[in-house]
Design an enzyme around this catalytic site. Structure first.
Site, PDB file in Angstrom:
ATOM      1  N   GLY A 120       0.834  -1.152   0.001  1.00  0.00           N
ATOM      2  CA  GLY A 120      -0.049   0.054  -0.113  1.00  0.00           C
ATOM      3  C   GLY A 120       0.893   1.174  -0.012  1.00  0.00           C
ATOM      4  CD  GLU A 143       1.525  -6.710  -2.539  1.00  0.00           C
ATOM      5  OE1 GLU A 143       1.096  -5.210  -1.881  1.00  0.00           O
ATOM      6  OE2 GLU A 143       2.391  -6.751  -3.047  1.00  0.00           O
TER       7      GLU A 143
END
Length: 365
Positions: A120, A143
């Site tokens: 993010g 991720e």
């Protein structure tokens, strides 16, 4: 002077709006509240003719800079997914809308990408018009470690890295530094960490006649970029292996090679979710021909599938459990081997659960 009384500290000094991410104990991981506060501030400054630009930085336990943002709050994601919290869906919808806002921002958006810049954190910096890295920058889209995919526009910006670097970074989650970030088109300028405070303060003290003058002044503040750490030999291997047709072929070819880098990379990929390796490869390759809005809509579909495609068998929930909840670092992936991933299961991720007119990001263009 800024008053640190929240997870987001905003301040207007001179002609620049300043944002400090102020959640250092969590490495400034983004919560839904932080996403909403960022959105409100950025929209207000976009509409204010007195504001010529925006600057954003992170904070650490000792003060400011040193850590930008480690990503989204994965503990929240795990809890929300296991309890049926509606904020799980709201988080991704609003975060991706924020990413789009930053990419399309009408004024210079200056990201001080010092320290950890991951997940993010990339989403709130990659869309910036001035992306600054330092010798302390540790950049990644990790991720796949938690059975997710590089979201927040990751398909869009990773697919635009040179050669097949995007596939490599997306599948492995490997960390790069300042030189590589600039070489791979993931950063624009280098600035020594010790000079950040001076530039930050100068941004609030200077006066410019207009936005053009602001941009011209800013362009004179940076230093020569360090050399990329990724050697020409490794770049050649990246383009060789990560151009292969699917994740299965990539993993098997890496393992069969005699070079140390290839074998180590193959071993890394064997630790990732086999299913998500195939999904991520397809994501990045589709994104190459997509606009940012199209990519974000696809990613919104993907993240919904990550949590809901197989009830009780979410690769993402399992990955977060292993890394951050139980911390046993032994995720039980299903399927367990990339050789056993059915193409039909991968294809389901790319079928939107919503009609176009009802898509959560339908307003993005």
């Amino acid at each position: 002077m800024s008053i640190f009384n929240g997870d987001i500290v905003t301040e207007l000094r001179g002609q620049v709006g300043f944002i400090t991410l102020n959640r250092p104990r969590a490495l400034n991981a983004l919560s839904l509240g932080m996403v909403r506060d960022l959105t409100v501030a950025l929209k207000a400054w976009a509409a204010d003719p007195a504001v010529l630009g925006v600057a954003i930085r992170g904070s650490n336990k000792d003060g400011v800079f040193g850590a930008f943002c480690a990503g989204g709050d994965i503990r929240f994601l795990h809890q929300a997914a296991t309890t049926g919290d509606a904020d799980l869906e709201a988080f991704f919808t609003e975060e991706y809308a924020l990413n789009h806002l930053i990419h399309s921002y009408p004024k210079p958006y200056i990201a001080f990408m010092d320290g950890i810049v991951m997940g993010g954190g990339m989403g709130i910096s990659q869309g910036g018009s001035v992306r600054i890295v330092t010798e302390r920058t540790k950049m990644a889209m990790p991720e796949t470690i938690i059975g997710l995919f590089p979201d927040v526009g990751g398909g869009y910006f990773l697919s635009r890295c040179p050669g097949h670097v995007g596939e490599w970074l997306a599948l492995t989650g490997d960390t790069i530094g300042a030189g590589d970030a600039i070489a791979f088109s993931l950063a624009d300028h280098f600035l020594s960490a010790e000079r950040q405070a001076g530039l930050w303060d100068a941004l609030g003290a200077q006066q410019w006649a207009d936005g053009a003058g602001f941009k011209a002044w800013l362009g004179q503040q940076f230093e020569a970029a360090p050399a990329a750490a990724t050697t020409a030999d490794v770049r050649a291997q990246i383009d060789q292996f990560f151009a292969l047709a699917d994740a299965k072929a990539i993993v098997q070819s890496l393992e069969a090679d005699r070079q140390d880098w290839a074998r180590a990379t193959g071993a890394t990929l064997r630790k990732r979710s086999p299913l998500m390796l195939e999904v991520v490869l397809e994501q990045v390759r589709r994104a190459r021909s997509q606009t940012l809005a199209e990519d974000l809509k696809m990613e919104r579909d993907l993240v919904h599938r990550c949590f809901h495609l197989r009830p009780g068998q979410s690769e993402t929930v399992e990955g977060i459990r292993a890394l951050a909840v139980d911390k046993d670092h032994s995720p039980r992936w299903n399927p367990a081997r990339v050789e056993d991933v059915p193409a039909s299961l991968v294809a389901e991720f790319f079928t939107s659960p919503w009609p176009a007119a009802q898509h959560p990001l339908r307003e993005l263009v």
